[in-house]
Motif scaffolding. Structure first.
Motif, PDB file in Angstrom:
ATOM      1  N   ALA A 312       8.658  12.314 -12.626  1.00 40.94           N
ATOM      2  CA  ALA A 312       8.103  11.543 -11.516  1.00 40.94           C
ATOM      3  C   ALA A 312       8.770  10.176 -11.496  1.00 40.94           C
ATOM      4  N   ALA A 313       8.905   9.630 -10.291  1.00 42.96           N
ATOM      5  CA  ALA A 313       9.545   8.328 -10.116  1.00 42.96           C
ATOM      6  C   ALA A 313       8.544   7.328  -9.567  1.00 42.96           C
ATOM      7  N   ALA A 314       8.689   6.072  -9.968  1.00 44.09           N
ATOM      8  CA  ALA A 314       7.857   5.013  -9.404  1.00 44.09           C
ATOM      9  C   ALA A 314       8.172   4.855  -7.920  1.00 44.09           C
ATOM     10  N   GLY A 315       7.171   4.495  -7.166  1.00 47.58           N
ATOM     11  CA  GLY A 315       7.329   4.328  -5.730  1.00 47.58           C
ATOM     12  C   GLY A 315       6.128   3.609  -5.149  1.00 47.58           C
ATOM     13  N   PRO A 316       6.009   3.577  -3.843  1.00 49.94           N
ATOM     14  CA  PRO A 316       4.893   2.855  -3.212  1.00 49.94           C
ATOM     15  C   PRO A 316       3.526   3.329  -3.681  1.00 49.94           C
ATOM     16  N   GLN A 317       3.372   4.608  -3.985  1.00 46.24           N
ATOM     17  CA  GLN A 317       2.089   5.144  -4.411  1.00 46.24           C
ATOM     18  C   GLN A 317       1.978   5.257  -5.930  1.00 46.24           C
ATOM     19  N   VAL A 318       3.046   4.973  -6.625  1.00 49.24           N
ATOM     20  CA  VAL A 318       3.045   5.070  -8.096  1.00 49.24           C
ATOM     21  C   VAL A 318       3.580   3.759  -8.643  1.00 49.24           C
ATOM     22  N   ARG A 319       2.682   2.837  -8.967  1.00 46.83           N
ATOM     23  CA  ARG A 319       3.090   1.500  -9.384  1.00 46.83           C
ATOM     24  C   ARG A 319       2.380   1.056 -10.657  1.00 46.83           C
ATOM     25  N   SER A 320       2.120   1.989 -11.552  1.00 46.08           N
ATOM     26  CA  SER A 320       1.552   1.635 -12.847  1.00 46.08           C
ATOM     27  C   SER A 320       1.932   2.706 -13.854  1.00 46.08           C
ATOM     28  N   GLY A 321       1.805   2.369 -15.138  1.00 49.45           N
ATOM     29  CA  GLY A 321       2.146   3.327 -16.169  1.00 49.45           C
ATOM     30  C   GLY A 321       1.275   4.560 -16.138  1.00 49.45           C
TER      31      GLY A 321
END
Length: 537
Positions: A312-321
């Motif tokens: 999975a990659a960080a993005g607008p909806q994924v912004r935390s560990g």
């Protein structure tokens, strides 16, 4: 000027009112040794306070490297020459074993020299001149009866060092030795707190800390999670020591590969699950890493083992560990549900309900159609709230695992009976050198039924068909589609469900024989899924 080892440090006659800064400096150093959590913090305080106490131009803290016959400079403080750095990366000062300086320091003897002293050793004169300094005083840092390193102090503007300065520097060196001892204790505690004891790589606590240190406003990391397929079977068959050895092999290969990537990080989450952090990377980079790691594992062990991967990659909806780990874990679950040795990003499709925990399920089973019926019934019993689409997805996954098909798709045909719309499709591209299959989308998203007569009949009548590149009487349109998608055969099963009908398709690269044999059973099981969900069975 030389002065031998001392146990008492600085003489009391030096502590006059004029020497209050000296006392204050020693207290600062002592306090830093007791309070600091990191060794570099202690080094910085020692160097700064020593410079104040000794009225020095510079202070350098050096570590002896016996195998290199050199002092490695760890930290410099003060009025540095252009070629000096406060925190050098690889600054070595050669010290020959037979030199005067090495002989004195190895015996725990401090010394002082100046350029205007006729007895100044040649090596001291050369280094002082190159740095634009006039005088020096050095004291060994003795740890465990041997020389750990030195404190080296220089003077300018007429500053010369005497016996009192040597005694003071010896006292500071003794405090430095205490700091080193405490640092080694802290390092040991730190290592056990953040290191997995079985494999020697980072543990879950270290992974969480590394993720917490990320600046999520400017950095876009990628996380991979992997685990061993059917690890329980390996433990049961070969014993837990063999299982532990295998975990160490996986850890070693992951660590080796991450060490070749700036900022990359590998850790063990627990059990047979591992995590890899790639800073400022892409999912393509994650796929390449997974392929390389899987290939490396195949070469490093004689056991028949495979890894499944989720990324999975960080993005607008994924912004935390926590969000990134959760997304990678969902992708890994997706990969495991599609069979062993799969890589998934979990980006484009919803979760497939399988009902069986990925760690408990024997993902390598190939017993065939006999187990297919029992597995399907068991999963549907465990998830009574499934929709028709969910139940058909379960069937598709189970058939895919029994046959080892490369791809499957579930499409819906509405009341108009003109268009098939893809609800769910999973393709897998096998990489022969690693044995890992990469899950991708299977297109197109929709197509007109009129262009595919075999699919139209199956949807309308609830029948099944097989088309293949080498099968006579195959529907030409289906055959062309199979060729276009890069497969050799397809099984299509129509599933009427009231006003809506569905089409299940399974694509194979190995040919049509297995598809022909299993087609009648898949047709029956598809009808069973619909009747069970609707309550008409």
């Amino acid at each position: 000027m030389v002065l031998g080892p001392t146990e008492d440090g600085v003489g009391a006659d030096r502590y006059t009112g004029a020497e209050l800064p000296v006392l204050r400096a020693l207290l600062h150093i002592s306090d830093a040794v007791l309070r600091a959590q990191y060794f570099d913090e202690v080094l910085e305080v020692i160097a700064d306070q020593a410079r104040v106490a000794l009225r020095a131009a510079t202070v350098s803290i050096c570590r002896m490297e016996p195998e290199l016959s050199a002092l490695r400079i760890l930290h410099n403080a003060g009025r540095l020459a252009p070629q000096e750095q406060r925190w050098p990366q690889n600054d070595l000062y050669p010290v020959a074993p037979d030199s005067t300086i090495h002989t004195l320091l190895a015996k725990g003897i401090a010394y002082a020299n100046s350029l205007d002293d006729p007895g100044c050793p040649v090596e001291s004169r050369e280094v002082l001149t190159s740095l634009g300094k006039e005088s020096e005083v050095a004291a060994p840092v003795m740890v465990g009866g041997s020389m750990w390193g030195t404190l080296w102090v220089t003077g300018v503007d007429g500053r010369r060092f005497d016996d009192g300065d040597i005694l003071l520097l010896q006292a500071i060196a003794a405090q430095t030795a205490l700091a080193i001892g405490r640092s080694e204790l802290l390092s040991t505690v730190w290592r056990y707190a953040f290191e997995d004891p079985l494999t020697g790589i980072a543990n879950r606590r270290a992974i969480d800390q590394r993720l917490a240190e990320i600046d999520w406003d400017t950095t876009y990391p990628v996380v991979l999670m992997c685990d061993l397929d059917d690890f329980k079977r390996i433990n049961d068959r070969n014993g837990h020591p063999a299982g532990d050895d295998l975990l160490r092999v996986v850890a070693t290969e992951l660590k080796r590969l991450t060490e070749t990537i700036d900022g990359a990080f590998a850790g063990r989450l627990g059990g047979d699950e591992f995590c890899v952090l790639l800073p400022d990377a892409t999912l393509v980079a994650a796929q390449i890493f997974a392929l390389d790691a899987t290939k490396a594992l195949r070469s490093a062990t004689d056991l028949d083992v495979t890894l499944s991967w989720g990324a999975a990659a960080a993005g607008p909806q994924v912004r935390s560990g926590s969000d990134l780990l959760a997304a990678a874990d969902a992708a890994l679950l997706e990969a495991k549900r599609q069979g062993p040795a799969r890589f998934s990003t979990g980006m484009s499709t919803p979760v497939v309900h399988s009902g069986l925990d990925r760690r408990a399920r024997d993902v390598k089973r190939t017993a065939g159609v006999t187990e297919l019926v029992g597995d399907l019934v068991t999963i549907l019993d465990e998830q009574p709230g499934l929709t028709t689409v969910g139940a058909l997805e379960v069937l598709a996954v189970q058939v895919q695992q029994v046959l080892g098909t490369a791809a499957w798709a579930l499409s819906e045909c509405g009341e108009d009976r003109h268009t098939l719309r893809s609800l769910r499709s999973v393709d897998s591209v096998l990489h022969e050198d690693s044995g890992l299959s990469v899950l991708t989308d299977l297109g197109p998203s929709s197509y007109a039924l009129a262009d595919y007569p075999a699919s139209a009949r199956a949807v309308s009548d609830g029948t099944a068909f097989v088309a293949a590149v080498d099968l006579e009487n195959s529907d030409p349109a289906e055959k062309a589609l199979v060729t276009q998608l890069g497969y050799r055969a397809v099984l299509g099963v129509g599933v009427p469900a009231g006003s809506t009908s569905y089409l299940l398709e399974f694509f194979s690269r190995d040919g049509h024989r297995d598809l022909v044999e299993i087609a009648p059973l898949v047709r029956v099981l598809a009808s069973y899924c619909v009747s069970r969900v609707s309550g008409t069975r």
